[in-house]
Write a protein that holds these residues in place. Structure first.
Motif, PDB file in Angstrom:
ATOM      1  N   ASN A 108     -84.330  67.715  43.832  1.00  0.00           N
ATOM      2  CA  ASN A 108     -85.605  67.728  43.129  1.00  0.00           C
ATOM      3  C   ASN A 108     -85.401  68.334  41.740  1.00  0.00           C
ATOM      4  N   PRO A 109     -85.710  67.592  40.667  1.00  0.00           N
ATOM      5  CA  PRO A 109     -85.504  68.099  39.302  1.00  0.00           C
ATOM      6  C   PRO A 109     -86.274  69.380  38.997  1.00  0.00           C
ATOM      7  N   GLU A 110     -87.493  69.496  39.529  1.00  0.00           N
ATOM      8  CA  GLU A 110     -88.280  70.703  39.285  1.00  0.00           C
ATOM      9  C   GLU A 110     -87.659  71.907  39.976  1.00  0.00           C
ATOM     10  N   ALA A 111     -87.135  71.713  41.171  1.00  0.00           N
ATOM     11  CA  ALA A 111     -86.462  72.797  41.878  1.00  0.00           C
ATOM     12  C   ALA A 111     -85.179  73.188  41.143  1.00  0.00           C
ATOM     13  N   LEU A 112     -84.461  72.198  40.643  1.00  0.00           N
ATOM     14  CA  LEU A 112     -83.238  72.466  39.881  1.00  0.00           C
ATOM     15  C   LEU A 112     -83.563  73.269  38.627  1.00  0.00           C
ATOM     16  N   ALA A 113     -84.623  72.897  37.926  1.00  0.00           N
ATOM     17  CA  ALA A 113     -85.040  73.632  36.725  1.00  0.00           C
ATOM     18  C   ALA A 113     -85.399  75.072  37.075  1.00  0.00           C
ATOM     19  N   ALA A 114     -86.074  75.263  38.186  1.00  0.00           N
ATOM     20  CA  ALA A 114     -86.450  76.615  38.618  1.00  0.00           C
ATOM     21  C   ALA A 114     -85.211  77.454  38.905  1.00  0.00           C
ATOM     22  N   VAL A 115     -84.218  76.865  39.538  1.00  0.00           N
ATOM     23  CA  VAL A 115     -82.979  77.586  39.840  1.00  0.00           C
ATOM     24  C   VAL A 115     -82.265  77.972  38.546  1.00  0.00           C
ATOM     25  N   ILE A 116     -82.202  77.057  37.607  1.00  0.00           N
ATOM     26  CA  ILE A 116     -81.541  77.340  36.322  1.00  0.00           C
ATOM     27  C   ILE A 116     -82.261  78.476  35.605  1.00  0.00           C
ATOM     28  N   LYS A 117     -83.594  78.441  35.588  1.00  0.00           N
ATOM     29  CA  LYS A 117     -84.361  79.512  34.949  1.00  0.00           C
ATOM     30  C   LYS A 117     -84.093  80.852  35.622  1.00  0.00           C
TER      31      LYS A 117
ATOM     32  N   ARG B 249     -82.440  84.277  34.064  1.00  0.00           N
ATOM     33  CA  ARG B 249     -83.108  85.581  34.114  1.00  0.00           C
ATOM     34  C   ARG B 249     -82.183  86.641  34.697  1.00  0.00           C
ATOM     35  N   GLU B 250     -81.479  86.285  35.768  1.00  0.00           N
ATOM     36  CA  GLU B 250     -80.569  87.224  36.418  1.00  0.00           C
ATOM     37  C   GLU B 250     -79.397  87.596  35.524  1.00  0.00           C
ATOM     38  N   SER B 251     -78.942  86.647  34.715  1.00  0.00           N
ATOM     39  CA  SER B 251     -77.783  86.916  33.850  1.00  0.00           C
ATOM     40  C   SER B 251     -78.150  87.819  32.683  1.00  0.00           C
ATOM     41  N   VAL B 252     -79.435  87.882  32.320  1.00  0.00           N
ATOM     42  CA  VAL B 252     -79.880  88.746  31.219  1.00  0.00           C
ATOM     43  C   VAL B 252     -79.936  90.191  31.677  1.00  0.00           C
ATOM     44  N   VAL B 253     -80.300  90.401  32.909  1.00  0.00           N
ATOM     45  CA  VAL B 253     -80.472  91.756  33.449  1.00  0.00           C
ATOM     46  C   VAL B 253     -79.179  92.445  33.645  1.00  0.00           C
TER      47      VAL B 253
ATOM     48  N   ASP C  46     -75.089  72.901  28.008  1.00  0.00           N
ATOM     49  CA  ASP C  46     -74.008  72.147  27.373  1.00  0.00           C
ATOM     50  C   ASP C  46     -73.842  70.802  28.078  1.00  0.00           C
ATOM     51  N   ARG C  47     -72.972  69.976  27.529  1.00  0.00           N
ATOM     52  CA  ARG C  47     -72.779  68.620  28.049  1.00  0.00           C
ATOM     53  C   ARG C  47     -72.330  68.630  29.512  1.00  0.00           C
ATOM     54  N   GLU C  48     -71.433  69.538  29.855  1.00  0.00           N
ATOM     55  CA  GLU C  48     -70.930  69.600  31.234  1.00  0.00           C
ATOM     56  C   GLU C  48     -72.049  69.985  32.199  1.00  0.00           C
ATOM     57  N   THR C  49     -72.858  70.967  31.811  1.00  0.00           N
ATOM     58  CA  THR C  49     -73.958  71.402  32.663  1.00  0.00           C
ATOM     59  C   THR C  49     -74.988  70.291  32.822  1.00  0.00           C
ATOM     60  N   LEU C  50     -75.277  69.601  31.727  1.00  0.00           N
ATOM     61  CA  LEU C  50     -76.196  68.462  31.806  1.00  0.00           C
ATOM     62  C   LEU C  50     -75.670  67.392  32.758  1.00  0.00           C
TER      63      LEU C  50
END
Length: 71
Positions: free
Chosen positions: A54-63, A67-71, A38-42
């Motif tokens: 690091n944007p790639e590290a941030l993307a990895a954390v978000i992913k 994953r953890e929230s689905v389980v 959402d806009r706030e998260t962005l």
């Protein structure tokens, strides 16, 4: 002095307008890419990247968090 204060205020308003436009564009891109952010998260992600995260590290954390929230 009043002219200088007015110029500063106009410059600040222009910067705010440009920042809103940039966020509008990022939000639209995010929507088109189906990121689910959402806009706030962005906004938080942009702030973190501007602070040197690091944007790639941030993307990895978000992913990983997703994953953890689905389980």
């Amino acid at each position: 002095m009043q002219g200088s204060a007015r110029e500063q205020q106009q410059k600040q308003q222009q910067q705010q307008q440009e920042a809103r436009l940039a966020m509008d564009i990022l939000t639209e891109m995010s929507s088109l890419l189906n990121t689910g952010l959402d806009r706030e998260t962005l906004s938080i992600c942009v702030s973190l990247c501007e602070s040197g995260v690091n944007p790639e590290a941030l993307a990895a954390v978000i992913k990983e968090l997703r994953r953890e929230s689905v389980v």
